[in-house]
Design an enzyme around this catalytic site. Structure first.
Site, PDB file in Angstrom:
ATOM      1  N   GLY A  46       0.837  -1.195   0.000  1.00 29.11           N
ATOM      2  CA  GLY A  46       0.000   0.000   0.000  1.00 29.11           C
ATOM      3  C   GLY A  46       0.869   1.242   0.000  1.00 29.11           C
ATOM      4  CD  GLN A  51       3.267   5.709   2.577  1.00 28.25           C
ATOM      5  OE1 GLN A  51       2.290   5.188   2.073  1.00 28.25           O
ATOM      6  NE2 GLN A  51       4.263   5.009   3.104  1.00 28.25           N
ATOM      7  CB  CYS A  89       4.836   2.138   7.240  1.00 24.24           C
ATOM      8  SG  CYS A  89       4.462   3.612   6.289  1.00 24.24           S
ATOM      9  CG  LEU A  90       6.577   0.811   1.304  1.00 24.96           C
ATOM     10  CD1 LEU A  90       6.076   1.106  -0.098  1.00 24.96           C
ATOM     11  CD2 LEU A  90       7.690  -0.229   1.275  1.00 24.96           C
ATOM     12  CG  HIS A 131      -0.846   1.359   7.053  1.00 24.91           C
ATOM     13  ND1 HIS A 131       0.095   0.887   7.941  1.00 24.91           N
ATOM     14  CD2 HIS A 131      -0.178   2.183   6.204  1.00 24.91           C
ATOM     15  CE1 HIS A 131       1.275   1.430   7.649  1.00 24.91           C
ATOM     16  NE2 HIS A 131       1.136   2.208   6.603  1.00 24.91           N
ATOM     17  CD  GLU A 132      -1.366   2.371   2.547  1.00 21.26           C
ATOM     18  OE1 GLU A 132      -0.882   3.511   2.427  1.00 21.26           O
ATOM     19  OE2 GLU A 132      -0.682   1.385   2.887  1.00 21.26           O
ATOM     20  CG  HIS A 135       0.041   6.793   5.295  1.00 20.89           C
ATOM     21  ND1 HIS A 135       1.169   7.301   5.893  1.00 20.89           N
ATOM     22  CD2 HIS A 135       0.290   5.475   5.069  1.00 20.89           C
ATOM     23  CE1 HIS A 135       2.061   6.326   6.025  1.00 20.89           C
ATOM     24  NE2 HIS A 135       1.556   5.202   5.541  1.00 20.89           N
TER      25      HIS A 135
HETATM   26 NI    NI Z   1       2.416   3.305   5.448  1.00 23.11          NI
END
Ligand code: NI
Length: 163
Positions: A46, A51, A89-90, A131-132, A135
């Site tokens: 995701g 991000q 998370c990236l 999660h997304e 963000h």
């Molecule tokens: Ni994330």
């Protein structure tokens, strides 16, 4: 398509609230394409607008290979149950936490054609939706994690292959 730079958790943009998309333009579609490519190259499931430095309510999700979900102005309209599991998370590389999320969510969002879609997710997909969408409000999973894994736990979980 172009690979975008993924912001890290010390960058203030990740803490800002994203604005709604008011018009889906060619740039929006390019952004969605670039976000998908960037996410895949980083082996993520995701990725949300902030991000990649874009404070717009946009996210892409691919929990199941080939099943790409593009979300524009997503809203969680129903949630139930509870699951506790690993989350990463990236934007928070090299770390993993244990996070409790709903086990089922229903999400309303626009697709790239501007059509309203309803998505249902359980398990990992439900976790990913939460999660997304978080963000987009400047929230990181580290804010809501029950706890973060220790170095020893990370090693046991991933082995020593991590850089
Ligand atoms: Ni994330």
């Amino acid at each position: 398509m172009a690979k975008l730079r993924i912001l890290k958790d010390n960058e203030p943009t990740l803490r800002k609230k994203s604005r709604e998309v008011t018009e889906i333009t060619k740039r929006t579609l390019t952004l969605l394409d670039d976000m998908l490519e960037t996410m895949r190259k980083a082996n993520g499931v995701g990725l949300a607008g902030p991000q990649v430095g874009v404070l717009r309510r946009i996210a892409v999700i691919e929990v199941e290979e080939g099943n790409v979900i593009e979300l524009i102005n997503p809203v969680i309209i129903e949630k139930s149950g509870s699951q506790t599991g690993y989350e990463g998370c990236l934007s928070v590389p090299g770390r993993t936490g244990i996070v409790t999320r709903p086990d089922y969510v229903r999400v309303k969002a626009l697709d790239r054609n501007g059509e309203e879609k309803i998505y249902e997710g359980t398990g990992l997909l439900a976790r990913c939706f939460c999660h997304e969408i978080a963000h987009l409000d400047g929230e990181l999973y580290t804010d809501v994690a029950d706890r973060m894994l220790t170095e020893e736990e990370l090693e046991a979980y991933y082995g020593n292959s991590e850089e």
